[in-house]
Design a protein around this motif. Structure first.
Motif, PDB file in Angstrom:
ATOM      1  N   GLU A  74       6.823  15.824  -5.265  1.00 42.13           N
ATOM      2  CA  GLU A  74       6.646  14.805  -4.227  1.00 42.13           C
ATOM      3  C   GLU A  74       7.471  13.573  -4.578  1.00 42.13           C
ATOM      4  O   GLU A  74       7.338  13.019  -5.668  1.00 42.13           O
ATOM      5  CB  GLU A  74       5.176  14.408  -4.075  1.00 42.13           C
ATOM      6  CG  GLU A  74       4.991  13.393  -2.961  1.00 42.13           C
ATOM      7  CD  GLU A  74       3.547  13.005  -2.711  1.00 42.13           C
ATOM      8  OE1 GLU A  74       3.305  12.333  -1.700  1.00 42.13           O
ATOM      9  OE2 GLU A  74       2.660  13.347  -3.511  1.00 42.13           O
ATOM     10  N   ILE A  75       8.323  13.174  -3.651  1.00 44.95           N
ATOM     11  CA  ILE A  75       9.153  11.983  -3.838  1.00 44.95           C
ATOM     12  C   ILE A  75       8.267  10.747  -3.741  1.00 44.95           C
ATOM     13  O   ILE A  75       7.480  10.603  -2.803  1.00 44.95           O
ATOM     14  CB  ILE A  75      10.276  11.923  -2.775  1.00 44.95           C
ATOM     15  CG1 ILE A  75      11.179  13.158  -2.858  1.00 44.95           C
ATOM     16  CG2 ILE A  75      11.069  10.615  -2.898  1.00 44.95           C
ATOM     17  CD1 ILE A  75      11.944  13.301  -4.148  1.00 44.95           C
ATOM     18  N   LYS A  76       8.406   9.871  -4.718  1.00 41.07           N
ATOM     19  CA  LYS A  76       7.620   8.638  -4.765  1.00 41.07           C
ATOM     20  C   LYS A  76       8.534   7.470  -5.142  1.00 41.07           C
ATOM     21  O   LYS A  76       9.539   7.641  -5.829  1.00 41.07           O
ATOM     22  CB  LYS A  76       6.499   8.743  -5.809  1.00 41.07           C
ATOM     23  CG  LYS A  76       5.536   9.905  -5.609  1.00 41.07           C
ATOM     24  CD  LYS A  76       4.766   9.859  -4.314  1.00 41.07           C
ATOM     25  CE  LYS A  76       3.650   8.874  -4.323  1.00 41.07           C
ATOM     26  NZ  LYS A  76       2.874   8.876  -3.082  1.00 41.07           N
ATOM     27  N   ARG A  77       8.173   6.305  -4.701  1.00 40.96           N
ATOM     28  CA  ARG A  77       8.762   5.037  -5.129  1.00 40.96           C
ATOM     29  C   ARG A  77      10.271   4.923  -4.965  1.00 40.96           C
ATOM     30  O   ARG A  77      10.947   4.278  -5.774  1.00 40.96           O
ATOM     31  CB  ARG A  77       8.377   4.751  -6.568  1.00 40.96           C
ATOM     32  CG  ARG A  77       6.953   4.259  -6.726  1.00 40.96           C
ATOM     33  CD  ARG A  77       6.766   2.977  -5.959  1.00 40.96           C
ATOM     34  NE  ARG A  77       5.572   2.276  -6.408  1.00 40.96           N
ATOM     35  CZ  ARG A  77       5.295   1.027  -6.103  1.00 40.96           C
ATOM     36  NH1 ARG A  77       6.125   0.316  -5.360  1.00 40.96           N
ATOM     37  NH2 ARG A  77       4.198   0.477  -6.515  1.00 40.96           N
ATOM     38  N   MET A  78      10.809   5.519  -3.911  1.00 35.80           N
ATOM     39  CA  MET A  78      12.235   5.344  -3.601  1.00 35.80           C
ATOM     40  C   MET A  78      12.439   3.920  -3.120  1.00 35.80           C
ATOM     41  O   MET A  78      11.839   3.501  -2.133  1.00 35.80           O
ATOM     42  CB  MET A  78      12.645   6.313  -2.486  1.00 35.80           C
ATOM     43  CG  MET A  78      12.955   7.703  -2.935  1.00 35.80           C
ATOM     44  SD  MET A  78      14.411   7.788  -3.971  1.00 35.80           S
ATOM     45  CE  MET A  78      15.633   6.999  -2.971  1.00 35.80           C
ATOM     46  N   PHE A  79      13.288   3.181  -3.806  1.00 28.69           N
ATOM     47  CA  PHE A  79      13.552   1.808  -3.378  1.00 28.69           C
ATOM     48  C   PHE A  79      14.846   1.314  -4.000  1.00 28.69           C
ATOM     49  O   PHE A  79      15.079   1.487  -5.193  1.00 28.69           O
ATOM     50  CB  PHE A  79      12.404   0.869  -3.778  1.00 28.69           C
ATOM     51  CG  PHE A  79      12.450  -0.451  -3.061  1.00 28.69           C
ATOM     52  CD1 PHE A  79      12.016  -0.574  -1.755  1.00 28.69           C
ATOM     53  CD2 PHE A  79      12.948  -1.575  -3.697  1.00 28.69           C
ATOM     54  CE1 PHE A  79      12.067  -1.792  -1.089  1.00 28.69           C
ATOM     55  CE2 PHE A  79      13.012  -2.799  -3.038  1.00 28.69           C
ATOM     56  CZ  PHE A  79      12.569  -2.910  -1.733  1.00 28.69           C
ATOM     57  N   VAL A  80      15.672   0.692  -3.165  1.00 30.40           N
ATOM     58  CA  VAL A  80      16.922   0.072  -3.604  1.00 30.40           C
ATOM     59  C   VAL A  80      16.855  -1.409  -3.240  1.00 30.40           C
ATOM     60  O   VAL A  80      16.473  -1.764  -2.115  1.00 30.40           O
ATOM     61  CB  VAL A  80      18.144   0.754  -2.949  1.00 30.40           C
ATOM     62  CG1 VAL A  80      19.428   0.015  -3.283  1.00 30.40           C
ATOM     63  CG2 VAL A  80      18.228   2.212  -3.376  1.00 30.40           C
ATOM     64  N   LEU A  81      17.203  -2.264  -4.180  1.00 31.30           N
ATOM     65  CA  LEU A  81      17.199  -3.709  -3.919  1.00 31.30           C
ATOM     66  C   LEU A  81      18.166  -4.057  -2.787  1.00 31.30           C
ATOM     67  O   LEU A  81      19.215  -3.418  -2.634  1.00 31.30           O
ATOM     68  CB  LEU A  81      17.589  -4.463  -5.191  1.00 31.30           C
ATOM     69  CG  LEU A  81      16.577  -4.371  -6.345  1.00 31.30           C
ATOM     70  CD1 LEU A  81      17.174  -4.976  -7.615  1.00 31.30           C
ATOM     71  CD2 LEU A  81      15.267  -5.053  -5.980  1.00 31.30           C
TER      72      LEU A  81
END
Length: 156
Positions: A74-81
């Motif tokens: 499960e993909i979690k916490r994908m984030f790019v500034l």
């Protein structure tokens, strides 16, 4: 740019987790956010990677190995500034997570995303993800979209 496995208890990761929390809480009520904490990202079933641009952490993404509804990641916490968006970093993080799953014999990857994130949903669709019913412990919710990708259909 390069991507590598990282630990969540780094100051630069905490900055990204905080920015991600702020972003998600601005879009959705708290009870609809399914965010992994720093502590849960340290669990052995979680693989967290960071994308570095000129030595600075620009984005993160994780995959959590799951066995509650078949075996899947499960993909979690994908984030790019913000100042690194539009450079293809999210796609490269996702591809690194897909490769990790394949290397570990996991063929199915799933995610839950919010309806108010068209850029993320567009990325997932271009990577081959398809909408599916809720999985695992998730329940149907009008603010959630559930997606899945069979990694056997993805070119190496």
């Amino acid at each position: 740019m390069y991507i590598q496995k990282i630990k969540p208890n780094r100051d630069d990761v905490r900055v990204i987790l905080s920015a991600s929390d702020d972003y998600m809480y601005a879009l959705y009520p708290p009870e609809t956010n399914h965010l992994e904490s720093e502590e849960s990202l340290m669990n052995e079933n979680v693989h967290l990677v960071g994308a570095f641009v000129r030595g600075a952490l620009a984005g993160i993404g994780a995959v959590k190995m799951m066995h509650d509804d078949g075996e899947y990641g499960e993909i979690k916490r994908m984030f790019v500034l913000d100042n690194y968006r539009g450079l293809g970093i999210s796609r490269q993080i996702m591809e690194a997570l897909h490769q990790y799953l394949k290397h570990n014999g996991v063929q199915v990857v799933r995610l839950e995303a919010g309806v108010s994130q068209p850029e993320a949903l567009g990325l997932y669709q271009t990577l081959g993800y398809r909408v599916r019913p809720p999985y695992g412990l998730y329940q149907e919710h009008p603010l959630s979209i559930f997606m899945e990708l069979d990694l056997n259909t993805v070119e190496a």
